[in-house]
Design an enzyme around this catalytic site. Structure first.
Site, PDB file in Angstrom:
ATOM      1  N   ALA A  10      54.527  23.501 -42.014  1.00 26.23           N
ATOM      2  CA  ALA A  10      56.071  23.259 -42.582  1.00 26.23           C
ATOM      3  C   ALA A  10      56.659  23.205 -41.333  1.00 26.23           C
ATOM      4  CB  ALA A  10      56.008  24.515 -44.064  1.00 26.23           C
ATOM      5  N   CYS A  11      57.900  22.317 -42.348  1.00 22.88           N
ATOM      6  CA  CYS A  11      59.174  23.070 -40.997  1.00 22.88           C
ATOM      7  C   CYS A  11      59.074  23.990 -41.167  1.00 22.88           C
ATOM      8  CB  CYS A  11      60.383  22.050 -41.646  1.00 22.88           C
ATOM      9  SG  CYS A  11      59.276  19.851 -41.145  1.00 22.88           S
ATOM     10  N   PRO A  12      59.812  24.678 -40.389  1.00 24.71           N
ATOM     11  CA  PRO A  12      60.151  24.440 -38.845  1.00 24.71           C
ATOM     12  C   PRO A  12      58.841  24.371 -38.041  1.00 24.71           C
ATOM     13  CG  PRO A  12      61.350  26.433 -39.111  1.00 24.71           C
ATOM     14  CD  PRO A  12      60.651  26.222 -40.234  1.00 24.71           C
TER      15      PRO A  12
END
Lengths: 68, 306
Positions: A10-12
């Site tokens: 998942a971001c970041p």
């Protein structure tokens, strides 16, 4: 060529892995991602740091080739 | 039931009699900052905010807590202490709650409040000619994403924690003295998302001037670094049919306009005659606020960003 498999992250996290590679001086980086936000974010980061970005889509995986 | 699920509003409202209605709202989420006490403050501020956004006064609250296995008791106590302290500041009591064990730490409050049914502040009553006032800064979702990437220094972290744990009570007490038509609080759906909801519910268009919106400069820089949360992209995607970007606006500024906010400020649709004096009073009380746009007859898109 430095390779990063950021699929499922998942971001970041995908951007962080890319940033770490750039900070180590890598000029050619392949990043594999599998969702729209990391595709956009890694592309954004790379372009703003002077890389050319080539995108190829293969099923769920997007391969981003970053070249300086 | 006066306001329920279908209205996209901030809470449910149940009328008891002509003078009293009960407002109920619930919100909880995983930690967005490292310090447990600060997380408690922020989660409580965020939960209580919905009551002000309906024009009400909070009365009581209950904790909702999910403890991740293995977490230290002191961490749990600190979170709850943050919640209690913020509730105390809001003038309410947390009368217990419910705790379970689970995969992820989660905390929030179920908050009840009271409102005079004639004074309910809904989000569907913006009038053509109104002015839009927005309080607090935007860009929290982008900064907290950068925080996860260790890109945020202590000063900025303190700044956003202070904003997220500032009750909208103070802003609401001021704006409620004026002729306001609609009000909502800005949370995960972003400034543009919540503006869209208000404009759609009121069947009008909002003109929003991006240069007048208070946003964290750091958020613009982090957006350029690709520190954009998935929620930002979701907010863009789910509103794209209804939003027009007029002219050329920096891509990173657009990202910040769509940034999911935690415990964000208020968006107020106010009678034009009252806007300037209301804004002055907010600023005189050290509340970050600006006029970000105006309300126009519906013109194809609900939101026009300039």
């Amino acid at each position: 060529m430095f390779k990063i498999d950021a699929r499922g992250l998942a971001c970041p996290e995908p951007v962080v892995l890319t940033m770490n590679a750039v900070n180590k001086g890598e000029k050619e980086i392949e990043v594999l991602v599998d969702a729209m936000p990391p595709v956009e974010n890694v592309t954004r980061y790379a372009k703003n740091n002077g890389f050319e970005v080539t995108k190829t889509v293969d099923g769920n995986t997007t391969k981003l080739l970053l070249k300086k | 039931m006066i306001i329920g699920y279908d209205d996209n509003d901030d809470a449910s409202i149940y009328k008891i009699n002509d003078d009293i209605a009960v407002i109920e709202s619930l919100d909880f989420f995983p930690p967005i900052v490292d310090d447990p006490y600060t997380f408690g403050l922020i989660a409580a501020t965020n939960s209580i905010s919905d009551i002000y956004a309906m024009g009400g006064t909070p009365t009581t609250a209950l904790n909702i807590l999910c403890i991740k296995n293995g977490i230290d008791d002191n961490v749990v106590h600190s979170i709850l202490q943050g919640g209690y302290d913020k509730a105390y500041e809001a003038g309410i009591t947390i009368a217990g709650g419910h705790t379970i064990n689970g995969e992820e730490l989660l905390y929030g409050l179920s908050v009840s409040g009271l409102v005079n049914p004639k004074k309910i502040m809904s989000n569907n009553n913006s009038k053509i000619g109104d002015v839009l006032i927005h309080t607090k800064n935007i860009g929290i979702g982008i900064i907290t994403t950068a925080l996860k990437a260790n890109q945020v220094d202590k000063k900025l972290n303190d700044t956003i924690c202070k904003q997220m744990s500032t009750l909208n009570k103070y802003a609401f007490e001021i704006v409620s003295k004026y002729n306001i038509h609609s009000i909502t609080d800005i949370t995960g759906f972003s400034l543009i998302g919540h503006s869209f909801e208000m404009a759609k519910a009121s069947n009008v268009s909002f003109n929003i001037y991006s240069k007048n919106v208070n946003m964290y400069e750091d958020a613009i820089q982090f957006a350029n670094m690709g520190m954009i949360p998935a929620g930002d992209y979701r907010n863009k995607e789910s509103t794209k049919e209804y939003v027009a970007i007029e002219g050329s606006i920096d891509e990173a500024v657009v990202d910040v306009l769509y940034s999911p906010e935690t415990s964000g400020g208020l968006l107020i649709s106010i009678d034009k005659k009252d806007a300037d004096i209301c804004l002055s009073e907010l600023k005189n009380n050290n509340i970050t606020a600006s006029i970000i746009g105006n309300v126009a007859p519906l013109n194809e898109k609900y939101i026009h960003i300039f």
